[in-house]
Design an enzyme around this catalytic site. Structure first.
Site, PDB file in Angstrom:
ATOM      1  N   CYS A  52       0.850  -1.208   0.000  1.00  0.00           N
ATOM      2  CA  CYS A  52       0.000   0.000   0.000  1.00  0.00           C
ATOM      3  C   CYS A  52       0.874   1.242   0.000  1.00  0.00           C
ATOM      4  O   CYS A  52       1.747   1.397   0.851  1.00  0.00           O
ATOM      5  CB  CYS A  52      -0.910  -0.014   1.230  1.00  0.00           C
ATOM      6  SG  CYS A  52      -1.691   1.580   1.556  1.00  0.00           S
ATOM      7  N   CYS A  55       0.501   3.284   3.523  1.00  0.00           N
ATOM      8  CA  CYS A  55       0.889   2.794   4.846  1.00  0.00           C
ATOM      9  C   CYS A  55       2.209   3.443   5.301  1.00  0.00           C
ATOM     10  O   CYS A  55       3.067   3.764   4.474  1.00  0.00           O
ATOM     11  CB  CYS A  55       1.033   1.269   4.840  1.00  0.00           C
ATOM     12  SG  CYS A  55      -0.542   0.390   5.038  1.00  0.00           S
ATOM     13  N   HIS A 121      -4.139   0.371   8.070  1.00  0.00           N
ATOM     14  CA  HIS A 121      -4.621   0.136   6.710  1.00  0.00           C
ATOM     15  C   HIS A 121      -6.106  -0.225   6.634  1.00  0.00           C
ATOM     16  O   HIS A 121      -6.800   0.153   5.693  1.00  0.00           O
ATOM     17  CB  HIS A 121      -3.778  -0.985   6.085  1.00  0.00           C
ATOM     18  CG  HIS A 121      -4.083  -1.265   4.643  1.00  0.00           C
ATOM     19  ND1 HIS A 121      -3.737  -0.397   3.626  1.00  0.00           N
ATOM     20  CD2 HIS A 121      -4.702  -2.314   4.037  1.00  0.00           C
ATOM     21  CE1 HIS A 121      -4.123  -0.903   2.459  1.00  0.00           C
ATOM     22  NE2 HIS A 121      -4.710  -2.060   2.678  1.00  0.00           N
ATOM     23  N   ASN A 185     -13.327   9.948  -1.324  1.00  0.00           N
ATOM     24  CA  ASN A 185     -14.035   8.884  -2.040  1.00  0.00           C
ATOM     25  C   ASN A 185     -13.815   7.606  -1.256  1.00  0.00           C
ATOM     26  O   ASN A 185     -12.677   7.201  -1.052  1.00  0.00           O
ATOM     27  CB  ASN A 185     -13.466   8.692  -3.452  1.00  0.00           C
ATOM     28  CG  ASN A 185     -13.749   9.871  -4.339  1.00  0.00           C
ATOM     29  OD1 ASN A 185     -14.821  10.461  -4.277  1.00  0.00           O
ATOM     30  ND2 ASN A 185     -12.785  10.224  -5.180  1.00  0.00           N
ATOM     31  N   SER A 193      -9.331   3.892  -5.305  1.00  0.00           N
ATOM     32  CA  SER A 193      -8.432   2.860  -5.799  1.00  0.00           C
ATOM     33  C   SER A 193      -7.555   2.282  -4.686  1.00  0.00           C
ATOM     34  O   SER A 193      -6.713   1.444  -4.937  1.00  0.00           O
ATOM     35  CB  SER A 193      -7.591   3.413  -6.952  1.00  0.00           C
ATOM     36  OG  SER A 193      -7.030   4.660  -6.600  1.00  0.00           O
ATOM     37  N   HIS A 196      -6.937   2.048   2.053  1.00  0.00           N
ATOM     38  CA  HIS A 196      -6.346   2.739   3.206  1.00  0.00           C
ATOM     39  C   HIS A 196      -7.126   4.045   3.449  1.00  0.00           C
ATOM     40  O   HIS A 196      -7.319   4.821   2.527  1.00  0.00           O
ATOM     41  CB  HIS A 196      -4.862   3.036   2.935  1.00  0.00           C
ATOM     42  CG  HIS A 196      -4.127   3.432   4.176  1.00  0.00           C
ATOM     43  ND1 HIS A 196      -3.112   2.687   4.728  1.00  0.00           N
ATOM     44  CD2 HIS A 196      -4.281   4.499   5.011  1.00  0.00           C
ATOM     45  CE1 HIS A 196      -2.669   3.273   5.827  1.00  0.00           C
ATOM     46  NE2 HIS A 196      -3.366   4.381   6.011  1.00  0.00           N
ATOM     47  N   HIS A 198      -8.270   7.466   3.574  1.00  0.00           N
ATOM     48  CA  HIS A 198      -7.644   8.720   3.158  1.00  0.00           C
ATOM     49  C   HIS A 198      -8.630   9.616   2.422  1.00  0.00           C
ATOM     50  O   HIS A 198      -9.646   9.158   1.924  1.00  0.00           O
ATOM     51  CB  HIS A 198      -6.446   8.444   2.244  1.00  0.00           C
ATOM     52  CG  HIS A 198      -6.834   7.961   0.874  1.00  0.00           C
ATOM     53  ND1 HIS A 198      -7.321   6.700   0.611  1.00  0.00           N
ATOM     54  CD2 HIS A 198      -6.814   8.591  -0.339  1.00  0.00           C
ATOM     55  CE1 HIS A 198      -7.563   6.556  -0.687  1.00  0.00           C
ATOM     56  NE2 HIS A 198      -7.272   7.688  -1.292  1.00  0.00           N
ATOM     57  N   GLN A 200      -8.759  13.628   0.059  1.00  0.00           N
ATOM     58  CA  GLN A 200      -7.961  14.452  -0.837  1.00  0.00           C
ATOM     59  C   GLN A 200      -8.286  15.928  -0.634  1.00  0.00           C
ATOM     60  O   GLN A 200      -9.333  16.273  -0.081  1.00  0.00           O
ATOM     61  CB  GLN A 200      -8.246  14.069  -2.288  1.00  0.00           C
ATOM     62  CG  GLN A 200      -7.932  12.622  -2.633  1.00  0.00           C
ATOM     63  CD  GLN A 200      -7.956  12.370  -4.149  1.00  0.00           C
ATOM     64  OE1 GLN A 200      -7.424  13.164  -4.921  1.00  0.00           O
ATOM     65  NE2 GLN A 200      -8.585  11.293  -4.560  1.00  0.00           N
TER      66      GLN A 200
HETATM   67  O1  LIG Z   1      -7.768  10.361  -7.155  1.00  0.00           O
HETATM   68  P1  LIG Z   1      -8.166   8.920  -7.307  1.00  0.00           P
HETATM   69  O2  LIG Z   1      -8.652   8.327  -6.003  1.00  0.00           O
HETATM   70  O3  LIG Z   1      -7.110   8.093  -7.983  1.00  0.00           O
HETATM   71  O4  LIG Z   1      -9.403   8.934  -8.310  1.00  0.00           O
HETATM   72  C1  LIG Z   1     -10.753   9.056  -7.953  1.00  0.00           C
HETATM   73  O5  LIG Z   1     -11.086  10.370  -7.503  1.00  0.00           O
HETATM   74  C2  LIG Z   1     -10.925  11.432  -8.444  1.00  0.00           C
HETATM   75  C3  LIG Z   1     -11.438  12.707  -7.823  1.00  0.00           C
HETATM   76  O6  LIG Z   1     -12.806  12.634  -7.460  1.00  0.00           O
HETATM   77  C4  LIG Z   1     -11.664  11.123  -9.763  1.00  0.00           C
HETATM   78  O7  LIG Z   1     -11.322  12.091 -10.718  1.00  0.00           O
HETATM   79  C5  LIG Z   1     -11.302   9.736 -10.296  1.00  0.00           C
HETATM   80  O8  LIG Z   1     -12.096   9.440 -11.432  1.00  0.00           O
HETATM   81  C6  LIG Z   1     -11.554   8.703  -9.201  1.00  0.00           C
HETATM   82  O9  LIG Z   1     -11.225   7.413  -9.654  1.00  0.00           O
END
Ligand SMILES: O=P(O)(O)O[C@H]1O[C@H](CO)[C@@H](O)[C@H](O)[C@H]1O
Ligand SMILES: O=P(O)(O)O[C@H]1O[C@H](CO)[C@@H](O)[C@H](O)[C@H]1O
Lengths: 383, 383
Positions: A52, A55, A121, A185, A193, A196, A198, A200
């Site tokens: 990961c 981590c 994790h 997300n 993806s 873990h 997190h 943004q």
């Molecule tokens: O940034 P990540 O987690 O790789 O990506 C995810 O969030 C982003 C922001 O909402 C999107 O644009 C991506 O399509 C989604 O897969």
């Protein structure tokens, strides 16, 4: 519910925050489902995963290594959607040509961060105690403060932040960005993806569409209602009515909004006027941590699954006129896709994309179900 | 491409149809993907499925049986989102209260149809010849005509339709509806719960959000540009520039719009001013069938898969002022979710929901790839 009949008939509801309508068809969940099922969420993750990139102590994609952090950890996204430096783009001079009107572009610079919520994790916000969510709120506040325009009227109230040793990436930005979008997300169904825990943070030179739309509505309401705040009025109204309230404490209300689009959409809203994270005192932050814990735990309990969602904070822009800053009001949107069970989601597709968002259960029905699944996290009971 | 630099830098593009911006980050597809994969699409469907509620001769959910139809077949959706009859809802009188301002609802009635595109269970639009798509366009035209307001200026040009024997459900509606949304959800990834080739039609008493937004932009453009039509101007411009064109014939242009949100989004647009399906002559309908065949076949060829998408027709409302009808311009949107391969899609989630739509490849890159995968359907070559 004032109009019990809305439980049975198709109707539209107005979203005063966005100035748009949504279609509600409460009888629709009766239809059979032969479509896509989501994969059941993995529940057997280790607490540390050597592969990961989030981590503690591990190598990241771009070659950097994470420190052995013990709480939250912030770094610049290795695959940032916007960057501080890029080639210059000169917008063509406005010559009134068709191309000029119909093919418009503007450059965007900015900065994208990743924030881990915990070194462990296999935990999620739903697993954490409010006291363990508090460091996340503190980290958000710290990032927001570091990027705040020194000319903003919020600069007066913002506490000087000591950049924690883990935050070597959290240096003052190269430029003054206009808006900071903090979001998470969660779950593969929401494009996440890496499991873990997190979130943004994306800062950009322009104000993105959604916050810009909301800010317009909030300013208009304030003008038309003698200076009072739409979301404070709304929180008072819902707290009185109770039928859409999921949870409340002294400082925050968690509600399935009257105009919710997603089946179990929730908004956490500050009950008194708070423009941004920097307006919170210790009690506010504790109450916010409790509200986040309550919402995410109820989500997981609802279908006894790791409930996917996207969540995002809306608050004052980093830079703005006093009118814009003062009209802003802190709230968090949770948009979760599940509708019927841990594996059947709501698709906002054909009609929703081409015509108008459409929901199949009423927000009142959703709120009643979320109110009823408080208490301990289902996973804890299983152990 | 006029500004080759836009291939490399983050920028925003303006969508003049919706009046909104989207963020383009062309370098982002380089990031690794550990997230959700779509299931590979089943390719082993039978041409008749006894348990399919859309196949000829079969029983439907509500107990009705389908006739042994041989071309298209129309019936009222057994799980309609809006209905012709429902209990009355009286909107509370406007007393200026907070509840009145913040908890607004209005009733919606309407009618929902399902249209099968073919009696054969395992075909899709991509498998059909233009001559086999023509009956679908004719059926759309017939439904539109049946629901058109007799007071609309379009009523003059609409051909009287003979309601085909299969169309016993296609009776004149009880009330005059304002807008008809014709659309298709294709593939499990787009919430489609039955692979039998079919689309839907929802009519409603109000104009839904998206067509209302577009109509406003189209009317404004027309006023500001001496009566010329935004989408005709746009089709001319793109046909000259070529870099975003996927396919064109005499009557229609298929283009990845400058402001596309979805990775391989396509718009089919009439090249001369056509307000709605009823404005088409035989040649137009043939050309439209060819354009639909070309777009859907290229989609399937791109990743050699049954390419999922939502598509929808935008055209004049069923009822409207002459100004509204004359500003309308026929076009079809295709919104497909796939980004990297048959199993990896683009998620419009956190940032996109909370802040602003964001795309990872440019529309010019998408168009080039779609231009390059014309020719025979990949499945045919495999046989
Ligand atoms: O940034 P990540 O987690 O790789 O990506 C995810 O969030 C982003 C922001 O909402 C999107 O644009 C991506 O399509 C989604 O897969
Ligand atoms: O009508 P269907 O195919 O059952 O349902 C599908 O299309 C509808 C209209 O876009 C959506 O509301 C549903 O969420 C989707 O699953």
């Amino acid at each position: 519910m004032p109009d019990a009949i809305l439980d049975d008939i198709s109707h539209r509801r107005f979203n005063p925050l966005r100035g748009s309508w949504i279609l509600v068809s409460p009888h629709r969940t009766k239809r059979p489902w032969q479509g896509q099922q989501e994969g059941a969420s993995k529940t057997t993750l280790p607490d540390y995963d050597p592969s990961c990139y989030l981590c503690p102590g591990n190598k990241r994609a771009a070659g950097d290594s994470n420190p052995k952090y013990e709480s939250t950890y912030v770094f610049v996204n290795d695959y940032s959607a916007v960057k501080e430096e890029q080639a210059e783009y000169e917008q063509p001079a406005n010559d009134g040509s068709l191309a000029n009107t119909l093919l418009r572009a503007e450059p965007v610079t900015g900065k994208c961060y990743v924030i881990t919520f915990s070194p462990t994790h296999n935990l999620t916000l739903a697993d954490l105690q409010p006291s363990e969510i508090l460091p996340v709120i503190n980290t958000w506040t710290q990032i927001y403060t570091t990027h705040l325009s020194p000319k903003s009227i919020l600069a007066e109230v913002a506490q000087p932040t000591t950049i924690a040793p883990h935050g070597q990436d959290l240096a003052a930005p190269n430029a003054q960005y206009r808006y900071m979008q903090i979001f998470e997300n969660k779950g593969a169904a929401m494009g996440c993806s890496n499991p873990h825990p997190h979130g943004q943070v994306w800062c950009t030179t322009g104000t993105p569409e959604e916050p810009a739309l909301e800010l317009e509505s909030l300013q208009k309401y304030r003008k038309e209602h003698g200076g009072s705040h739409m979301l404070v009025d709304y929180a008072n109204l819902e707290s009185e009515k109770k039928e859409r309230v999921v949870f409340e404490n002294e400082s925050f209300l968690a509600v399935c909004p009257w105009w919710a689009t997603w089946p179990f959409e929730v908004m956490i809203v500050a009950r008194t006027h708070k423009r941004a994270l920097v307006d919170f005192n210790d009690k506010d932050r504790q109450d916010l941590a409790e509200a986040i814990a309550e919402v995410t735990r109820r989500y997981d309990n609802l279908f006894e699954t790791q409930f996917p969602y996207s969540m995002g904070l809306h608050q004052a822009p980093l830079e703005g006129t006093p009118e814009e800053i003062n009209a802003s009001h802190f709230h968090i949107h949770f948009y979760p896709p599940l509708l019927r069970s841990a594996t059947v989601r709501k698709f906002l597709v054909g009609y929703e994309m081409m015509a108008e968002p459409q929901r199949d259960i009423t927000p009142e029905q959703a709120a009643a179900r979320l109110r009823n699944c408080g208490g301990e996290l289902y996973r804890k009971k299983l152990n």
